[in-house]
Design a protein around this motif. Structure first.
Motif, PDB file in Angstrom:
ATOM      1  N   THR A   1      38.745   2.118  50.283  1.00 47.31           N
ATOM      2  CA  THR A   1      39.871   2.836  49.683  1.00 47.31           C
ATOM      3  C   THR A   1      40.757   1.874  48.890  1.00 47.31           C
ATOM      4  O   THR A   1      41.122   0.808  49.388  1.00 47.31           O
ATOM      5  CB  THR A   1      40.724   3.516  50.783  1.00 47.31           C
ATOM      6  OG1 THR A   1      39.863   4.256  51.633  1.00 47.31           O
ATOM      7  CG2 THR A   1      41.769   4.436  50.195  1.00 47.31           C
ATOM      8  N   THR A   2      41.079   2.263  47.675  1.00 50.33           N
ATOM      9  CA  THR A   2      42.026   1.503  46.866  1.00 50.33           C
ATOM     10  C   THR A   2      43.435   1.892  47.315  1.00 50.33           C
ATOM     11  O   THR A   2      43.692   3.067  47.585  1.00 50.33           O
ATOM     12  CB  THR A   2      41.824   1.835  45.374  1.00 50.33           C
ATOM     13  OG1 THR A   2      40.467   1.561  45.042  1.00 50.33           O
ATOM     14  CG2 THR A   2      42.747   1.030  44.484  1.00 50.33           C
ATOM     15  N   ILE A   3      44.335   0.901  47.400  1.00 51.94           N
ATOM     16  CA  ILE A   3      45.636   1.179  48.021  1.00 51.94           C
ATOM     17  C   ILE A   3      46.803   0.711  47.154  1.00 51.94           C
ATOM     18  O   ILE A   3      46.796  -0.410  46.635  1.00 51.94           O
ATOM     19  CB  ILE A   3      45.703   0.523  49.422  1.00 51.94           C
ATOM     20  CG1 ILE A   3      44.725   1.274  50.341  1.00 51.94           C
ATOM     21  CG2 ILE A   3      47.129   0.562  49.998  1.00 51.94           C
ATOM     22  CD1 ILE A   3      44.522   0.698  51.699  1.00 51.94           C
ATOM     23  N   LEU A   4      47.774   1.604  46.998  1.00 49.10           N
ATOM     24  CA  LEU A   4      49.047   1.245  46.368  1.00 49.10           C
ATOM     25  C   LEU A   4      50.101   1.305  47.472  1.00 49.10           C
ATOM     26  O   LEU A   4      50.359   2.363  48.050  1.00 49.10           O
ATOM     27  CB  LEU A   4      49.381   2.234  45.239  1.00 49.10           C
ATOM     28  CG  LEU A   4      50.727   2.042  44.537  1.00 49.10           C
ATOM     29  CD1 LEU A   4      50.853   0.648  43.929  1.00 49.10           C
ATOM     30  CD2 LEU A   4      50.909   3.103  43.446  1.00 49.10           C
TER      31      LEU A   4
ATOM     32  N   MET B   1      42.568  12.589  54.975  1.00 51.90           N
ATOM     33  CA  MET B   1      41.780  13.821  55.093  1.00 51.90           C
ATOM     34  C   MET B   1      41.313  14.367  53.746  1.00 51.90           C
ATOM     35  O   MET B   1      40.364  15.139  53.682  1.00 51.90           O
ATOM     36  CB  MET B   1      42.581  14.901  55.843  1.00 51.90           C
ATOM     37  CG  MET B   1      42.701  14.681  57.327  1.00 51.90           C
ATOM     38  SD  MET B   1      41.124  14.727  58.199  1.00 51.90           S
ATOM     39  CE  MET B   1      40.631  16.433  57.963  1.00 51.90           C
ATOM     40  N   SER B   2      41.979  13.989  52.664  1.00 49.66           N
ATOM     41  CA  SER B   2      41.507  14.460  51.346  1.00 49.66           C
ATOM     42  C   SER B   2      40.497  13.476  50.758  1.00 49.66           C
ATOM     43  O   SER B   2      40.078  13.633  49.622  1.00 49.66           O
ATOM     44  CB  SER B   2      42.697  14.657  50.400  1.00 49.66           C
ATOM     45  OG  SER B   2      43.328  13.414  50.144  1.00 49.66           O
ATOM     46  N   ARG B   3      40.121  12.470  51.542  1.00 49.41           N
ATOM     47  CA  ARG B   3      39.209  11.411  51.081  1.00 49.41           C
ATOM     48  C   ARG B   3      39.615  10.865  49.727  1.00 49.41           C
ATOM     49  O   ARG B   3      38.869  10.926  48.736  1.00 49.41           O
ATOM     50  CB  ARG B   3      37.771  11.934  50.986  1.00 49.41           C
ATOM     51  CG  ARG B   3      37.169  12.271  52.324  1.00 49.41           C
ATOM     52  CD  ARG B   3      35.682  12.476  52.152  1.00 49.41           C
ATOM     53  NE  ARG B   3      35.059  12.814  53.403  1.00 49.41           N
ATOM     54  CZ  ARG B   3      34.088  12.104  53.959  1.00 49.41           C
ATOM     55  NH1 ARG B   3      33.646  11.008  53.400  1.00 49.41           N
ATOM     56  NH2 ARG B   3      33.556  12.491  55.083  1.00 49.41           N
ATOM     57  N   PRO B   4      40.819  10.318  49.656  1.00 53.28           N
ATOM     58  CA  PRO B   4      41.332   9.883  48.356  1.00 53.28           C
ATOM     59  C   PRO B   4      40.638   8.627  47.843  1.00 53.28           C
ATOM     60  O   PRO B   4      40.222   7.786  48.638  1.00 53.28           O
ATOM     61  CB  PRO B   4      42.802   9.575  48.672  1.00 53.28           C
ATOM     62  CG  PRO B   4      42.795   9.172  50.112  1.00 53.28           C
ATOM     63  CD  PRO B   4      41.736  10.023  50.763  1.00 53.28           C
ATOM     64  N   SER B   5      40.538   8.519  46.528  1.00 50.41           N
ATOM     65  CA  SER B   5      40.083   7.225  45.999  1.00 50.41           C
ATOM     66  C   SER B   5      41.284   6.306  45.827  1.00 50.41           C
ATOM     67  O   SER B   5      41.119   5.099  45.731  1.00 50.41           O
ATOM     68  CB  SER B   5      39.297   7.388  44.706  1.00 50.41           C
ATOM     69  OG  SER B   5      39.761   8.444  43.946  1.00 50.41           O
ATOM     70  N   LEU B   6      42.484   6.872  45.774  1.00 51.20           N
ATOM     71  CA  LEU B   6      43.699   6.040  45.782  1.00 51.20           C
ATOM     72  C   LEU B   6      44.644   6.558  46.869  1.00 51.20           C
ATOM     73  O   LEU B   6      45.065   7.720  46.842  1.00 51.20           O
ATOM     74  CB  LEU B   6      44.413   6.093  44.428  1.00 51.20           C
ATOM     75  CG  LEU B   6      45.734   5.308  44.372  1.00 51.20           C
ATOM     76  CD1 LEU B   6      45.484   3.804  44.478  1.00 51.20           C
ATOM     77  CD2 LEU B   6      46.510   5.604  43.093  1.00 51.20           C
ATOM     78  N   LEU B   7      44.949   5.681  47.819  1.00 46.89           N
ATOM     79  CA  LEU B   7      45.885   6.026  48.891  1.00 46.89           C
ATOM     80  C   LEU B   7      47.209   5.322  48.605  1.00 46.89           C
ATOM     81  O   LEU B   7      47.249   4.105  48.448  1.00 46.89           O
ATOM     82  CB  LEU B   7      45.324   5.557  50.240  1.00 46.89           C
ATOM     83  CG  LEU B   7      46.242   5.724  51.457  1.00 46.89           C
ATOM     84  CD1 LEU B   7      46.523   7.200  51.740  1.00 46.89           C
ATOM     85  CD2 LEU B   7      45.601   5.081  52.699  1.00 46.89           C
ATOM     86  N   MET B   8      48.278   6.119  48.516  1.00 45.49           N
ATOM     87  CA  MET B   8      49.597   5.545  48.257  1.00 45.49           C
ATOM     88  C   MET B   8      50.413   5.610  49.541  1.00 45.49           C
ATOM     89  O   MET B   8      50.604   6.685  50.109  1.00 45.49           O
ATOM     90  CB  MET B   8      50.286   6.324  47.135  1.00 45.49           C
ATOM     91  CG  MET B   8      49.494   6.253  45.839  1.00 45.49           C
ATOM     92  SD  MET B   8      50.409   6.909  44.452  1.00 45.49           S
ATOM     93  CE  MET B   8      50.272   8.649  44.770  1.00 45.49           C
ATOM     94  N   LEU B   9      50.889   4.451  49.977  1.00 43.85           N
ATOM     95  CA  LEU B   9      51.628   4.374  51.239  1.00 43.85           C
ATOM     96  C   LEU B   9      53.064   3.960  50.949  1.00 43.85           C
ATOM     97  O   LEU B   9      53.299   2.899  50.362  1.00 43.85           O
ATOM     98  CB  LEU B   9      50.983   3.328  52.149  1.00 43.85           C
ATOM     99  CG  LEU B   9      49.523   3.564  52.549  1.00 43.85           C
ATOM    100  CD1 LEU B   9      48.920   2.310  53.180  1.00 43.85           C
ATOM    101  CD2 LEU B   9      49.445   4.728  53.535  1.00 43.85           C
TER     102      LEU B   9
END
Ligand code: ATP
Length: 237
Positions: A188-191, A153-161
């Motif tokens: 989305t870039t993902i960590l 919902m914050s439209r992240p450029s980095l999503l950390m899961l």
């Protein structure tokens, strides 16, 4: 070469006198899925929570989009384009699905939030069907989808899961990993922090192995998946 989206250098984190993270360095480039794998207690969650600003590093630097996050508090980290989907989901059990998603948009105005909720509903049709259901009555897999939707919902450029597959039946694990791939394909870039190393390595571009607060190995995920030491320690073979 372009600067990495996230660059963590020589991170040291303590809980009281316990030196939990002992000089961890890693990078995430735009467009990648990068995974941190490792056994229970290796320091994966601590690393992620420190990057998100929830814990303070005693030493080291965290650069996001070229900016040092050292003194930026957690709620402002979100404004800069980073979102954390925490271990154990942490959805608001007494709120509806829609209210949970709205909470994820607290950095945005109403019109933006409305638009983004529609995008999240497209990605997670199940959340749309259950929009008015209390989150506490969702299954574990559904709560995981909600936690991921809330982070988006914050439209992240980095999503950390953090451990998205934890406690889920194998069929749901597959579903969650398909969703991670879809979010990645959508830009989305993902960590990704995972104990399920084989799944994580199967979708990641690169990975880092954490052992007792240190990075013990790093490289392309496909290479690590074929490495004897990784296979013996983390892939059950
Ligand atoms: P898990 O998959 O079990 O969450 P992890 O790799 O994420 O493991 P962390 O939770 O980051 O590991 O833990 C790293 C180390 O820090 C462990 O030795 C753990 O016992 C310790 N630790 C974590 N949280 C705390 C805390 N709140 N207080 C003291 N020590 C902690």
């Amino acid at each position: 070469m372009a600067n990495p989206l996230l660059k963590v250098d020589d991170l040291h984190v303590y809980y009281g006198n316990i030196h939990a993270i002992k000089g961890v360095s890693f990078e995430v480039n735009e467009g990648e899925i990068v995974s941190l794998i490792g056994a229970n207690g290796a320091g994966k969650t601590t690393t992620l929570n420190t990057v998100a600003g929830l814990l303070k590093a005693r030493k080291g630097t965290i650069e996001f989009q070229g900016e040092n996050l050292q003194h930026v508090p957690a709620h402002k980290v979100v404004n800069r384009g980073m979102a954390l989907c925490p271990e154990g989901r942490r959805v608001f059990l007494n709120m509806t699905v829609r209210e949970n998603l709205e909470m994820g948009a607290y950095t945005r105005n109403d019109a933006e939030a409305k638009e983004t909720i529609e995008t999240v509903f497209e990605r997670f049709p199940l959340l749309k069907e259950r929009a008015w259901q209390r989150a506490g009555t969702l299954s574990g897999g559904e709560q995981q989808m909600l936690a991921m939707g809330r982070a988006m919902m914050s439209r992240p450029s980095l999503l950390m899961l953090d451990e998205p597959s934890m406690g889920l039946a194998p069929i749901l694990v597959d579903e969650i990993f398909d969703i991670i791939k879809a979010l990645h394909n959508a830009g989305t870039t993902i960590l990704l922090v995972e104990q399920n190393a084989s799944k994580a390595l199967s979708i990641a571009d690169r990975a880092y192995v954490l052992e007792t607060g240190n990075v013990s190995m790093e490289g392309p995920a496909a290479e690590l998946a074929n490495d004897d030491r990784v296979r013996k320690a983390y892939l059950g073979g």
